[in-house]
Design a protein around this motif. Structure first.
Motif, PDB file in Angstrom:
ATOM      1  N   SER A 194       0.899  -1.018  -0.186  1.00 10.33           N
ATOM      2  CA  SER A 194      -0.076  -0.357   0.229  1.00 10.33           C
ATOM      3  C   SER A 194       0.654   1.566   0.112  1.00 10.33           C
ATOM      4  O   SER A 194       1.251   1.518   1.166  1.00 10.33           O
ATOM      5  CB  SER A 194      -1.004  -0.276   1.383  1.00 10.33           C
ATOM      6  N   ILE A 195       0.821   2.194  -1.511  1.00 10.08           N
ATOM      7  CA  ILE A 195       1.530   3.460  -0.976  1.00 10.08           C
ATOM      8  C   ILE A 195       0.045   3.863  -1.370  1.00 10.08           C
ATOM      9  O   ILE A 195      -0.652   4.859  -1.962  1.00 10.08           O
ATOM     10  CB  ILE A 195       2.043   3.382  -2.404  1.00 10.08           C
ATOM     11  N   GLY A 196       0.573   5.268  -0.096  1.00 11.96           N
ATOM     12  CA  GLY A 196      -1.116   6.492  -0.654  1.00 11.96           C
ATOM     13  C   GLY A 196      -1.876   5.325  -0.159  1.00 11.96           C
ATOM     14  O   GLY A 196      -3.096   6.496  -0.361  1.00 11.96           O
ATOM     15  N   ARG A 237      -0.122  -1.230  -4.766  1.00 13.65           N
ATOM     16  CA  ARG A 237       0.199  -0.726  -5.646  1.00 13.65           C
ATOM     17  C   ARG A 237       1.705  -2.827  -5.579  1.00 13.65           C
ATOM     18  O   ARG A 237       2.948  -2.572  -4.698  1.00 13.65           O
ATOM     19  CB  ARG A 237       1.833  -0.361  -5.271  1.00 13.65           C
ATOM     20  N   ARG A 238       1.908  -2.459  -6.952  1.00 18.29           N
ATOM     21  CA  ARG A 238       3.342  -4.060  -7.248  1.00 18.29           C
ATOM     22  C   ARG A 238       4.657  -3.888  -7.207  1.00 18.29           C
ATOM     23  O   ARG A 238       4.399  -2.635  -8.314  1.00 18.29           O
ATOM     24  CB  ARG A 238       2.798  -4.836  -8.628  1.00 18.29           C
ATOM     25  N   VAL A 239       5.603  -3.464  -6.291  1.00 18.11           N
ATOM     26  CA  VAL A 239       6.586  -3.166  -6.432  1.00 18.11           C
ATOM     27  C   VAL A 239       7.898  -4.510  -6.217  1.00 18.11           C
ATOM     28  O   VAL A 239       7.184  -4.869  -5.441  1.00 18.11           O
ATOM     29  CB  VAL A 239       6.964  -2.037  -5.483  1.00 18.11           C
ATOM     30  N   TYR A 240       8.299  -3.993  -6.828  1.00 19.20           N
ATOM     31  CA  TYR A 240       9.692  -5.240  -7.029  1.00 19.20           C
ATOM     32  C   TYR A 240      10.497  -5.187  -5.605  1.00 19.20           C
ATOM     33  O   TYR A 240      11.108  -4.026  -4.996  1.00 19.20           O
ATOM     34  CB  TYR A 240      11.044  -4.757  -8.087  1.00 19.20           C
ATOM     35  N   ILE A 241      11.145  -6.085  -4.910  1.00 25.75           N
ATOM     36  CA  ILE A 241      11.259  -6.613  -3.630  1.00 25.75           C
ATOM     37  C   ILE A 241      12.416  -6.860  -3.935  1.00 25.75           C
ATOM     38  O   ILE A 241      13.093  -7.584  -4.832  1.00 25.75           O
ATOM     39  CB  ILE A 241      11.071  -7.606  -2.714  1.00 25.75           C
ATOM     40  N   PRO A 242      13.819  -6.784  -2.672  1.00 29.01           N
ATOM     41  CA  PRO A 242      15.293  -7.059  -2.800  1.00 29.01           C
ATOM     42  C   PRO A 242      15.370  -8.325  -2.684  1.00 29.01           C
ATOM     43  O   PRO A 242      14.826  -9.011  -1.111  1.00 29.01           O
ATOM     44  CB  PRO A 242      15.908  -5.840  -2.154  1.00 29.01           C
ATOM     45  N   ILE A 243      15.670  -9.023  -3.657  1.00 29.81           N
ATOM     46  CA  ILE A 243      15.848 -10.275  -3.575  1.00 29.81           C
ATOM     47  C   ILE A 243      17.546 -11.209  -2.983  1.00 29.81           C
ATOM     48  O   ILE A 243      17.736 -12.763  -2.810  1.00 29.81           O
ATOM     49  CB  ILE A 243      15.121 -11.576  -4.590  1.00 29.81           C
TER      50      ILE A 243
END
Length: 138
Positions: A94-96, A100-106
């Motif tokens: 959740s953004i604002g 939103r689908r966001v890439y994550i550090p993996i």
């Protein structure tokens, strides 16, 4: 993230399952998508089509070498790129107040999955990968 081997040998390198999940897509050429129970979606690209071992609906466990073998296939061309695995994961956050689908550090989790698959002792504490195994380069 693009993961390239030291020695680019065709048909040698397995794509390892990053996390537990269900295979939600297998393309006609080089891509496998695995969705986790927490909404994480991981994509494995540039696999050799004839090496893909899973089908839609299959379950995978973290560290299993069941996805397929890394190749140089891209866009249907068997030599479309160098031998490597393109791997990425995303999650909905959740953004604002909006999803939103966001890439994550993996990176840390991917290294740990490969270590488990190879039977190498690995320690991850607080999201940090412990160093010092005999397999690491200085």
């Amino acid at each position: 993230m693009d993961c390239r081997p030291d020695a680019p040998v065709r048909g040698q390198y397995e794509a390892v399952a990053f996390a537990d999940g269900i295979v939600t897509q297998v393309t006609s050429n080089t891509t496998v998508v695995v969705s986790g129970p927490n909404g994480t979606v991981c994509r494995y690209l540039h696999l050799a089509g004839d090496s893909i071992k899973v089908k839609r609906g299959d379950g995978v466990k973290a560290g299993q070498t069941v996805i397929g073998k890394v190749s140089s296939v891209m866009g249907g061309n068997p030599h479309g790129t160098s031998i490597h695995l393109h791997f990425d994961c995303s999650q909905v956050v959740s953004i604002g107040g909006a999803p939103r689908r966001v890439y994550i550090p993996i990176y840390t989790s991917m290294v740990a999955a490969y270590a488990r698959a190879l039977g190498i002792s690995v320690s991850v504490t607080g999201g940090k990968l412990a160093s010092g195994t005999i397999y690491e380069r200085p």
